[in-house]
Design an enzyme around this catalytic site. Structure first.
Site, PDB file in Angstrom:
ATOM      1  N   LYS A   1       0.874  -1.188   0.000  1.00  0.00           N
ATOM      2  CA  LYS A   1       0.000   0.000   0.000  1.00  0.00           C
ATOM      3  C   LYS A   1       0.901   1.224   0.000  1.00  0.00           C
ATOM      4  CE  LYS A   1      -4.443   0.983   0.133  1.00  0.00           C
ATOM      5  NZ  LYS A   1      -5.584   0.143  -0.261  1.00  0.00           N
TER       6      LYS A   1
ATOM      7  N   ASP B   1      -7.021   4.160  -4.615  1.00  0.00           N
ATOM      8  CA  ASP B   1      -7.677   4.014  -3.305  1.00  0.00           C
ATOM      9  C   ASP B   1      -8.323   5.375  -3.040  1.00  0.00           C
ATOM     10  OD1 ASP B   1      -7.830   2.006  -0.908  1.00  0.00           O
ATOM     11  OD2 ASP B   1      -7.379   3.913   0.053  1.00  0.00           O
TER      12      ASP B   1
HETATM   13  P1  NDP Z   1     -12.930   7.670  -3.025  1.00  0.00           P
HETATM   14  O1  NDP Z   1     -11.878   8.651  -2.773  1.00  0.00           O
HETATM   15  O2  NDP Z   1     -13.440   7.485  -4.408  1.00  0.00           O
HETATM   16  O3  NDP Z   1     -14.184   7.928  -2.091  1.00  0.00           O
HETATM   17  C1  NDP Z   1     -14.035   7.963  -0.712  1.00  0.00           C
HETATM   18  C2  NDP Z   1     -15.336   8.418  -0.103  1.00  0.00           C
HETATM   19  O4  NDP Z   1     -15.277   8.279   1.310  1.00  0.00           O
HETATM   20  C3  NDP Z   1     -15.643   9.878  -0.363  1.00  0.00           C
HETATM   21  O5  NDP Z   1     -17.012  10.058  -0.395  1.00  0.00           O
HETATM   22  C4  NDP Z   1     -15.001  10.549   0.849  1.00  0.00           C
HETATM   23  O6  NDP Z   1     -15.553  11.804   1.147  1.00  0.00           O
HETATM   24  C5  NDP Z   1     -15.311   9.571   1.936  1.00  0.00           C
HETATM   25  N1  NDP Z   1     -14.265   9.642   2.968  1.00  0.00           N
HETATM   26  C6  NDP Z   1     -12.947   9.430   2.799  1.00  0.00           C
HETATM   27  N2  NDP Z   1     -12.274   9.620   3.939  1.00  0.00           N
HETATM   28  C7  NDP Z   1     -13.203   9.963   4.844  1.00  0.00           C
HETATM   29  C8  NDP Z   1     -13.124  10.278   6.195  1.00  0.00           C
HETATM   30  N3  NDP Z   1     -11.950  10.273   6.863  1.00  0.00           N
HETATM   31  N4  NDP Z   1     -14.287  10.560   6.830  1.00  0.00           N
HETATM   32  C9  NDP Z   1     -15.477  10.556   6.166  1.00  0.00           C
HETATM   33  N5  NDP Z   1     -15.582  10.276   4.856  1.00  0.00           N
HETATM   34  C10 NDP Z   1     -14.473   9.983   4.204  1.00  0.00           C
HETATM   35  O7  NDP Z   1     -12.358   6.266  -2.466  1.00  0.00           O
HETATM   36  P2  NDP Z   1     -12.865   4.790  -2.747  1.00  0.00           P
HETATM   37  O8  NDP Z   1     -14.329   4.774  -2.988  1.00  0.00           O
HETATM   38  O9  NDP Z   1     -11.958   4.191  -3.728  1.00  0.00           O
HETATM   39  O10 NDP Z   1     -12.533   4.091  -1.341  1.00  0.00           O
HETATM   40  C11 NDP Z   1     -13.506   3.952  -0.300  1.00  0.00           C
HETATM   41  C12 NDP Z   1     -13.069   2.821   0.614  1.00  0.00           C
HETATM   42  O11 NDP Z   1     -12.993   1.596  -0.124  1.00  0.00           O
HETATM   43  C13 NDP Z   1     -11.699   2.980   1.278  1.00  0.00           C
HETATM   44  O12 NDP Z   1     -11.730   2.386   2.546  1.00  0.00           O
HETATM   45  C14 NDP Z   1     -10.786   2.150   0.365  1.00  0.00           C
HETATM   46  O13 NDP Z   1      -9.632   1.715   1.036  1.00  0.00           O
HETATM   47  C15 NDP Z   1     -11.717   1.001   0.042  1.00  0.00           C
HETATM   48  N6  NDP Z   1     -11.398   0.214  -1.151  1.00  0.00           N
HETATM   49  C16 NDP Z   1     -11.253   0.802  -2.366  1.00  0.00           C
HETATM   50  C17 NDP Z   1     -10.978   0.020  -3.470  1.00  0.00           C
HETATM   51  C18 NDP Z   1     -10.858   0.603  -4.830  1.00  0.00           C
HETATM   52  O14 NDP Z   1     -10.675  -0.163  -5.771  1.00  0.00           O
HETATM   53  N7  NDP Z   1     -10.982   1.902  -5.024  1.00  0.00           N
HETATM   54  C19 NDP Z   1     -10.792  -1.416  -3.369  1.00  0.00           C
HETATM   55  C20 NDP Z   1     -11.049  -1.959  -2.048  1.00  0.00           C
HETATM   56  C21 NDP Z   1     -11.314  -1.139  -1.007  1.00  0.00           C
HETATM   57  P3  NDP Z   1     -14.773  13.167   0.717  1.00  0.00           P
HETATM   58  O15 NDP Z   1     -14.996  13.284  -0.739  1.00  0.00           O
HETATM   59  O16 NDP Z   1     -15.412  14.223   1.522  1.00  0.00           O
HETATM   60  O17 NDP Z   1     -13.330  12.959   1.067  1.00  0.00           O
HETATM   61  O1  2IT Z   2      -7.880  -1.729  -0.925  1.00  0.00           O
HETATM   62  C1  2IT Z   2      -7.805  -2.212  -2.064  1.00  0.00           C
HETATM   63  O2  2IT Z   2      -7.937  -3.422  -2.278  1.00  0.00           O
HETATM   64  C2  2IT Z   2      -7.577  -1.291  -3.186  1.00  0.00           C
HETATM   65  N1  2IT Z   2      -7.535  -0.088  -2.970  1.00  0.00           N
HETATM   66  C3  2IT Z   2      -7.348  -1.826  -4.576  1.00  0.00           C
HETATM   67  C4  2IT Z   2      -5.920  -2.265  -4.751  1.00  0.00           C
HETATM   68  C5  2IT Z   2      -5.537  -2.667  -6.149  1.00  0.00           C
HETATM   69  O3  2IT Z   2      -4.346  -2.964  -6.309  1.00  0.00           O
HETATM   70  O4  2IT Z   2      -6.379  -2.709  -7.041  1.00  0.00           O
END
Ligand code: NDP
Ligand code: 2IT
Length: 444
Positions: A124, A164
């Site tokens: 990460k 992420d």
């Molecule tokens: P994005 O940046 O696209 O979206 C994140 C969302 O969560 C936004 O709405 C953001 O609001 C909100 N958010 C982030 N940090 C906080 C915080 N500290 N408090 C409140 N709201 C918060 O990220 P993703 O959708 O990609 O990721 C969301 C989750 O999914 C994370 O935990 C990530 O690790 C996990 N994940 C993502 C993957 C991927 O492929 N993208 C894969 C597996 C897991 P704001 O816009 O106000 O910051």
């Molecule tokens: O938390 C996760 O699994 C991710 N943000 C995706 C990682 C990846 O390599 O696609």
């Protein structure tokens, strides 16, 4: 191994890393019994070799904003384990990023990636740079400065970053562009790339879709139909958006979304048309979720969390520790039947205990959100064979992978009374695979 002794020792060595200690404790508690059936593990120092990352790169990122001011951020890449494949995992851009958060994520990623059945190790990276309020030109200059340091440590067979929080297609494009220039190669070193330059169909959708495919497997075992179920979704980024998309397609009713400022509650349900608006608002205009409430005349709660509402299913899709014990009690007492985590470690240990005691369906992120990285693995394969698979080919593979992960959880997590402890199942299945690989490769 005595879990408390191992955890105490980690606390002594890393006293300022609560998220890392939280993630490690959860895994060790659920694997303790299986681990202790293998005395050879302890002799090989396996538990420490699994908890402590292979290496951590820390660097300064220096970039110039639109006013000409020089800014300094921290950059990190944690290479946790390459026991079963190249280091693989996302990059997070968020003001809260620190070594504890990235170490927890890299640790979790290692077991998640093992569960996908694909050959990927765990890693990460990230930075405390906040993209909020920055222009696209500033984001590009930041990405370029970040990669100027990072590129030395990554490569298609070494370490493959992805997105992420705060890192989507735009940021991956900028980082890939700079990497390509510095490394003088065009390879699949990043995943989540644009479709025109080696990205995979379904990768943007994969985490949200995969979470719903996993949820469907859980519901099937209890003979529950998802149609008509009211769903509480948190976040409004990549994972939340495609979670909603799949829910709508299946006839379920998402009623909430949030961002770091607050949440909206739309009792009529977020429809396809409203979701299109959210995608435009969040991905193009980069606006705030309260604008949804103003446009559609629904409730907005500044500073609140969606778990205060009532729903059949909870899908945390924002960030770590966003759902605490009190929220879990409220959900259970108001009839919530299932929680499936799109985010990484969104439920606190107290919340998990509440769900499991109530024996509702509860899937931890490392199982339920593994569809994202699994599809990254499929992107790596397509890049290696220099071919692109069709939408349906990738989607079918994603479904199969989520079904297989669910089956592994059932195999290792079914308790004597028939309740499936998905935390235990996912942790044991992921852990045993990595443990066996480490043991086979000698003391390195
Ligand atoms: P994005 O940046 O696209 O979206 C994140 C969302 O969560 C936004 O709405 C953001 O609001 C909100 N958010 C982030 N940090 C906080 C915080 N500290 N408090 C409140 N709201 C918060 O990220 P993703 O959708 O990609 O990721 C969301 C989750 O999914 C994370 O935990 C990530 O690790 C996990 N994940 C993502 C993957 C991927 O492929 N993208 C894969 C597996 C897991 P704001 O816009 O106000 O910051
Ligand atoms: O938390 C996760 O699994 C991710 N943000 C995706 C990682 C990846 O390599 O696609």
């Amino acid at each position: 191994m005595k879990v408390q002794a191992v955890v105490d020792d980690l606390v002594r060595r890393f006293p300022h890393e609560p998220e890392y200690i939280q993630a490690v404790s959860e895994v060790l508690e659920s694997i303790e019994e299986v681990y202790n059936r293998h005395p050879e593990f302890d002799k090989a120092g396996l538990v420490e070799r699994l908890c402590i990352p292979d290496r951590i790169f820390t660097f300064r990122v220096t970039w110039v904003d639109d006013k000409g001011k020089v800014n300094v951020n921290m950059g990190y890449r944690i290479q946790h384990s390459n026991a079963i494949g190249p280091y693989k995992g996302g990059i997070r851009f968020h003001a809260s990023v620190n070594p504890s958060i990235l170490k927890f994520l890299a640790f979790e990623q290692t077991f998640k990636n093992a569960l996908t059945t694909l050959p990927m190790g765990g890693g990460k990276g990230g930075t405390d740079f906040s993209p909020r309020g920055k222009s696209s030109a500033e984001v590009m200059r930041f990405c370029q400065a970040f990669v100027l340091e990072l590129w030395k440590h990554i490569g298609p067979d070494t370490d493959v970053p992805a997105g992420d929080i705060g890192v989507g297609g735009r940021e991956i494009g900028y980082m890939f562009g700079m990497y390509k220039k510095l490394a003088k190669e065009f390879t699949g070193t990043f995943t989540g790339k644009g479709l025109e330059f080696g990205g995979s169909l379904i990768r943007p959708e994969a985490t949200g879709y995969g979470n719903i495919y996993f949820l469907l497997e859980m519901l099937k075992l209890r003979g529950i139909d998802i149609k008509g179920k009211k769903c509480l979704v948190s976040g409004s980024g990549n994972v939340a958006q495609y979670t909603c998309e799949k829910l709508i397609e299946l006839g379920a009713i998402p009623v909430t979304l949030s961002d770091s400022d607050g949440y909206i509650y739309d009792p009529d349900g977020i429809t396809r048309e409203k979701l299109d608006y959210v995608m435009e608002l969040k991905n193009v205009e980069r606006g705030r979720i309260h604008e949804y409430a103003e446009k559609y005349g629904c409730k907005y709660v500044a500073g609140g969390r969606v778990w205060a509402e009532i729903g059949d299913i909870a899908l945390p899709s924002a960030t770590q520790n966003e759902l605490n014990g009190d929220a879990a009690k409220h959900l259970v007492s108001t009839g919530c039947i299932a929680v499936s985590e799109g985010a990484n470690m969104p439920s606190t240990p107290e919340a998990i205990e509440v769900f499991q005691k109530a024996k509702i369906l509860y899937a931890p992120g490392k199982a339920a959100n593994a569809g994202g990285v699994a599809t990254s693995g499929l992107e790596m394969t397509q890049n290696s064979i220099r071919l692109s698979w069709s939408h349906d080919e990738v989607d079918d593979k994603l479904k199969q992978i989520m079904t297989d992960i669910h089956a592994q959880c059932v195999k290792y997590g079914t308790e004597p009374d028939g309740y499936i402890n998905y935390v235990k199942g996912a942790n044991i299945a992921g852990f045993m695979k990595v443990a066996k690989a480490i043991m086979a490769q000698g003391t390195v």
